[in-house]
Design an enzyme around this catalytic site. Structure first.
Site, short mmCIF file in Angstrom:
data_model
loop_
_atom_site.label_atom_id
_atom_site.label_comp_id
_atom_site.label_asym_id
_atom_site.label_seq_id
_atom_site.Cartn_x
_atom_site.Cartn_y
_atom_site.Cartn_z
CB CYS A 1 -4.81 7.47 1.69
SG CYS A 1 -4.09 5.80 1.65
CD GLU B 1 2.14 7.85 -8.99
OE1 GLU B 1 1.61 8.71 -8.27
OE2 GLU B 1 2.49 8.08 -10.17
CB CYS C 1 0.59 4.63 0.30
SG CYS C 1 -0.95 5.04 -0.53
CD GLU D 1 1.56 7.02 4.24
OE1 GLU D 1 0.90 8.03 4.50
OE2 GLU D 1 1.74 6.60 3.08
CB CYS E 1 -1.90 4.71 4.68
SG CYS E 1 -1.03 4.37 3.14
#
Length: 134
Positions: free
Chosen positions: A90, A46, A55, A57, A93
């Site tokens: 998400c 983050e 993310c 992935e 991703c």
């Protein structure tokens, strides 16, 4: 499927421990299984400017491509989070997975209770936006 990818699942759980999530407190780990037997981990990272967050992935996939691997080198991805049901990638991703992984590659999603859901890339994002749409 779970037994077949036990090493990949263990790597995703290890990557989960490396997540940097001071804002959301929502760690996610991912691991890619490559056809040559190598495994590449990724964790979510983050940033105070939330749009700059990456993310797990995408971290794993971008690392693989940085190391010279390409779409046809990837066999599967496993993703784990501290969720009661298997984690769902998400939309961003899913799009990246759809472009950077073979459509028949396995996507293994896990919960904190080791519940597993498995999809192919094509099942995860049907009717995806591709280079043919440009």
């Amino acid at each position: 499927m779970k037994e077949m990818y036990a090493d990949l699942i263990a790597a995703a759980k290890e990557a989960y421990q490396n997540a940097y999530v001071p804002y959301s407190k929502f760690p996610v780990g991912a691991a890619l299984k490559l056809k040559d037997g190598n495994i590449i981990n990724g964790a979510n990272v983050e940033n105070a400017s939330f749009g700059l967050t990456n993310c797990a992935e995408r971290s794993a996939l971008f690392t693989a491509f940085t190391k010279g691997y390409r779409r046809d080198d990837i066999e599967a991805i496993a993703v784990v989070a501290n969720t009661d049901r298997p984690i769902s990638p998400c939309g961003a991703c899913r799009q990246v997975i759809s472009e950077l992984m073979p459509q028949d590659a396995q996507v293994i999603l896990l919960s904190n209770k080791d519940e597993v859901k498995t999809y192919t890339v094509a099942e995860l994002l049907p009717y995806s936006f591709t280079s043919e749409d440009l």
